[in-house]
Design a protein around this motif. Structure first.
Motif, PDB file in Angstrom:
ATOM      1  N   GLU A  24      40.645  29.007 -24.636  1.00 45.18           N
ATOM      2  CA  GLU A  24      40.240  27.835 -23.819  1.00 45.18           C
ATOM      3  C   GLU A  24      40.829  26.538 -24.039  1.00 45.18           C
ATOM      4  OE1 GLU A  24      35.751  27.864 -23.953  1.00 45.18           O
ATOM      5  OE2 GLU A  24      35.694  29.989 -24.374  1.00 45.18           O
ATOM      6  N   THR A  79      42.573  24.685 -20.816  1.00 43.89           N
ATOM      7  CA  THR A  79      42.346  23.493 -20.593  1.00 43.89           C
ATOM      8  C   THR A  79      43.945  22.442 -20.220  1.00 43.89           C
ATOM      9  OG1 THR A  79      40.482  23.403 -21.718  1.00 43.89           O
ATOM     10  CG2 THR A  79      41.376  21.443 -21.348  1.00 43.89           C
ATOM     11  N   HIS A 108      32.641  24.590 -18.000  1.00 44.19           N
ATOM     12  CA  HIS A 108      33.749  24.972 -18.668  1.00 44.19           C
ATOM     13  C   HIS A 108      34.653  25.827 -17.641  1.00 44.19           C
ATOM     14  CE1 HIS A 108      33.589  24.126 -22.886  1.00 44.19           C
ATOM     15  NE2 HIS A 108      32.455  23.793 -22.490  1.00 44.19           N
ATOM     16  N   ILE A 124      38.427  19.929 -25.625  1.00 40.72           N
ATOM     17  CA  ILE A 124      37.880  21.195 -25.508  1.00 40.72           C
ATOM     18  C   ILE A 124      37.548  21.815 -26.862  1.00 40.72           C
ATOM     19  CG2 ILE A 124      38.523  23.459 -25.109  1.00 40.72           C
ATOM     20  CD1 ILE A 124      36.685  22.402 -22.776  1.00 40.72           C
TER      21      ILE A 124
END
Lengths: 252, 252
Positions: B110, B114, B156, B218
DNA sequence: GATCGATATCTGTGATCTCATATTGTGATC
DNA sequence: GATCACAATATGAGATCACAGATATCGATC
């Protein structure tokens, strides 16, 4: 009431007579099919763009469409296969962008797995990897594509397995299933460079207890492979002039 | 469309119909079931350790076991469910180790998504994320667990979606499905800290065109959540005194 | 009263069937 | 000769059935 339930037994016995004739294994049919399909994808038995017919696959494997359905369903979930508008499934044709994506993620995920494995490295692992790499080298020398792929995969996966992450492995396997078919086709191209020098560096890094260096080695290995794949991939994915045969193979 | 999901009695007669104006939709039954299950996992309708019965689920959803089989099969392939020795499937009970693994991989994957999204950020994205974050803040204020989870997930996933990677998204979704049930249970614990300060930092980083900072944001968000989850997880995974009801819920 | 065994039920698995749809092949028309 | 329409075929989806194994339940015996 169970009088007519008897004819079913005869049918079961007549069914597997198609090929080997010895595979009534209960509860392990779909497992067999899954292994067949996974290996088929990795080993190049299925070409990118090829559509998989439920009934034909089932017939070729000597079972009913049901276990095949389950397996195809799982492979679609793992992004190893994609479904067409009609509900059929086929081997995805990777665009250069997706290929790039795929290998970027590979670098990150497999780099992470390598570093984790390197941190908890034990002599047995290095030994095992060295043996596998020997197999790979002889396969390269013989230009044996199948064993090249097989040994290379074994090298990577034993390394990653040593990381001991039950989360990482399935993700990596999913990635390998995605580029597997394309990978095989790329090896058919004479200009494809094949060497295992990165593997040697990785082994050295593992021996020197240097996780960062091991990661660098894997990333370089992946990047090299990715560049080579991209160099032979057309705008619509990898296309080989002789790869238009949509025929299903069952013997490998 | 959910109007007919309730009538468990009428479902028996629902075979020839399609006249009741609801959803005989051909070829979309398994899709419906999939959405139901995914949402159920994310939203806490299914508890860790709970075994899913094929026939009961099918009956509860008003269909035959067939579509449910396919969906469960896919969820097992995505590691959202695991199969018992008997072939049944159940919601996995995450050990602290696996939870740690899961969140380590989350940080990497993630974080990557990001950073990619931040590199190609457009004003509309920041605007959309800001709106979603507002929803999240009000949900937090109201202590509305369901909307907390829903808004947080939306935040998200819209962010990651902006990365434009068809490879990354399915992997991240797989991870979310895995910790979804545990995540929900953790929110039931009063001591669970809830704030969206990291989200603000991420928005700021996106506005400042600073991908590295966005990634940091994040990663911090994920790490905070992970620590909180681990702090309430026992050696056998998250266990709540009132979470022993193995009953299937169909109304959510 | 506790334990062991037989039975009855429940589970997933694989096969078969029907049907709606997608695909294809063929023929007629322009 | 090309195109479009219609029919024949093939395909996947969903339902149902039959079987085998696991589980639970209940009874009998010690």
């Amino acid at each position: 009431m169970e009088a007519q339930g008897r004819m079913r037994v005869d049918k079961i016995e007549s069914k597997p007579a198609g090929k080997d004739g010895s595979k009534p294994a209960r509860g392990h049919v779909h497992e067999h099919v899954l292994h067949y399909m996974r290996r088929g994808l990795m080993v190049g038995a299925f070409l990118p763009g090829q559509v998989m017919s439920l009934r034909k696959l089932a017939a070729g494997l000597g079972t009913s469409p049901m276990p095949v359905r389950e397996v195809l369903s799982r492979l679609v979930a793992a992004n190893a296969l994609e479904e067409t508008k009609g509900g059929s499934v086929r081997v995805p044709r990777l665009s250069p962008e997706k290929l790039r994506d795929l290998f970027s993620v590979r670098e990150v995920l497999e780099g992470m797995a390598t570093e984790l494995a390197a941190r908890k490295v034990r002599p047995e692992l290095i030994e095992e990897l060295g043996a596998i790499n020997k197999e790979l080298l002889t396969a390269i020398e013989k230009r044996d594509i199948l064993n090249c792929l097989s040994s290379n995969q074994k090298f990577h996966f034993t390394l990653y397995e040593a990381a001991g992450s039950a989360v990482l492995m399935p993700l990596i396997e999913s990635l390998w299933l995605q580029f597997g078919p394309t990978m095989y086709m790329s090896l058919l191209i004479p200009s494809m460079p094949w060497n295992a020098s990165d593997h040697e560096h990785i082994l050295a890094a593992l021996g020197a207890n240097n996780p960062a260096a091991a990661r660098k080695g894997i990333v370089h290995d992946i990047r090299t492979t990715g560049k080579a794949l991209l160099s032979v991939a057309g705008p619509n994915g990898l296309e080989l002039p002789f790869a238009n045969g949509p025929e299903l193979q069952f013997d490998y």
